[in-house]
Design a protein around this motif. Structure first.
Motif, mmCIF file in Angstrom:
data_model
loop_
_atom_site.group_PDB
_atom_site.id
_atom_site.type_symbol
_atom_site.label_atom_id
_atom_site.label_comp_id
_atom_site.label_asym_id
_atom_site.label_seq_id
_atom_site.Cartn_x
_atom_site.Cartn_y
_atom_site.Cartn_z
ATOM 1 N N LYS A 125 0.852 -1.188 0.000
ATOM 2 C CA LYS A 125 0.000 0.000 0.000
ATOM 3 C C LYS A 125 0.890 1.241 0.000
ATOM 4 N N ILE A 126 0.703 2.107 -0.982
ATOM 5 C CA ILE A 126 1.446 3.360 -1.097
ATOM 6 C C ILE A 126 0.428 4.478 -1.210
ATOM 7 N N GLU A 127 0.301 5.266 -0.125
ATOM 8 C CA GLU A 127 -0.795 6.232 -0.055
ATOM 9 C C GLU A 127 -2.111 5.483 -0.263
ATOM 10 N N GLU A 128 -2.948 5.907 -1.234
ATOM 11 C CA GLU A 128 -4.214 5.210 -1.437
ATOM 12 C C GLU A 128 -4.104 4.049 -2.427
ATOM 13 N N GLY A 193 -4.501 5.197 -7.863
ATOM 14 C CA GLY A 193 -4.277 6.481 -7.212
ATOM 15 C C GLY A 193 -2.951 7.044 -7.672
ATOM 16 N N GLU A 194 -2.462 8.025 -6.967
ATOM 17 C CA GLU A 194 -1.204 8.683 -7.322
ATOM 18 C C GLU A 194 -0.148 8.385 -6.282
ATOM 19 N N ILE A 195 1.045 8.049 -6.733
ATOM 20 C CA ILE A 195 2.179 7.857 -5.828
ATOM 21 C C ILE A 195 3.300 8.791 -6.223
ATOM 22 N N ASN A 196 4.141 9.112 -5.246
ATOM 23 C CA ASN A 196 5.241 10.034 -5.461
ATOM 24 C C ASN A 196 6.490 9.555 -4.744
ATOM 25 N N ASP A 199 6.926 8.630 -0.720
ATOM 26 C CA ASP A 199 5.706 8.156 -0.052
ATOM 27 C C ASP A 199 6.016 6.981 0.851
ATOM 28 N N GLU A 200 5.262 6.863 1.931
ATOM 29 C CA GLU A 200 5.385 5.735 2.835
ATOM 30 C C GLU A 200 4.836 4.484 2.165
#
Length: 204
Positions: A125-128, A193-196, A199-200
């Motif tokens: 899971k990375i953000e949403e 979703g969007e990851i950057n 990100d955790e």
């Protein structure tokens, strides 16, 4: 018989041709020619049937499904590597490699990560965004191509060392592919979703 095998391995992908103007522009820009490249638009309903192309994977890998497939990728659109795995490999290589040797979509780093631990991650899971493990990423000769110069390494590294230090372990997987070298995992998208960068990342 050889023709039948060839047909089983094909997985045609339907696309919408974007027309001559786009084709000419791309051909001029990339090839310096008037033709040679065409631009296609992919729609999700064109999803190819990877079970026809890789029937043995559906027999021996329990997580793979038709929805795992991307557009033009072999199996999945997403490939993740834990940076500790590359760091561990570099301790035995005379000429260290970089992540681009393996072309991951997602590179995960962390102070307490163990090398190759990503092979035990079922969910990421990375953000949403939620991703699911599909199979180990078995490696081929392309790992020996210098990502900057485009040259093959003369000593077949790092593939030779990966094969010696980290390869397929499950009997069903070895039956399917042989004792192949492994670096990273193939994953599929369950929630978009969007990851950057930065990100955790949560794993289970």
């Amino acid at each position: 018989m050889s023709e039948l095998i060839g047909l089983q391995r094909r997985a045609p992908v339907e696309t919408l041709d974007c027309g001559d103007d786009a084709a000419v522009w791309l051909s001029r820009f990339l090839l310096g020619e008037q033709s040679g490249i065409r631009l296609g638009y992919y729609r999700e309903q064109f999803r190819r049937n990877i079970e026809l192309q890789y029937p043995k994977y559906f027999r021996d890998y329990v997580n793979i499904r038709l929805e795992s497939a991307g557009i033009y990728t072999d199996l999945t659109s997403y490939h993740l590597i834990n940076e500790a795995s590359i760091d561990d490999l570099n301790t035995i290589l005379e000429n260290p490699v970089v992540p681009n040797n393996f072309r991951p979509n997602i590179l995960v780093e962390g102070q307490n990560l163990e090398a190759y631990s990503e092979e035990n991650w079922n969910w990421i899971k990375i953000e949403e965004v939620v991703l699911r493990y599909v199979k180990p990423c078995t490696r081929c000769i392309l790992t020996t191509v210098d990502p900057e110069a485009g040259n093959l390494s003369a000593d077949r590294e790092p593939l030779k060392s990966i094969l010696r230090t980290n390869n397929l372990k499950q009997p069903a997987h070895i039956k399917c592919e042989g004792k192949k070298a492994v670096m990273g995992i193939l994953i599929e998208l369950w929630k978009s979703g969007e990851i950057n960068v930065g990100d955790e990342v949560l794993v289970a």
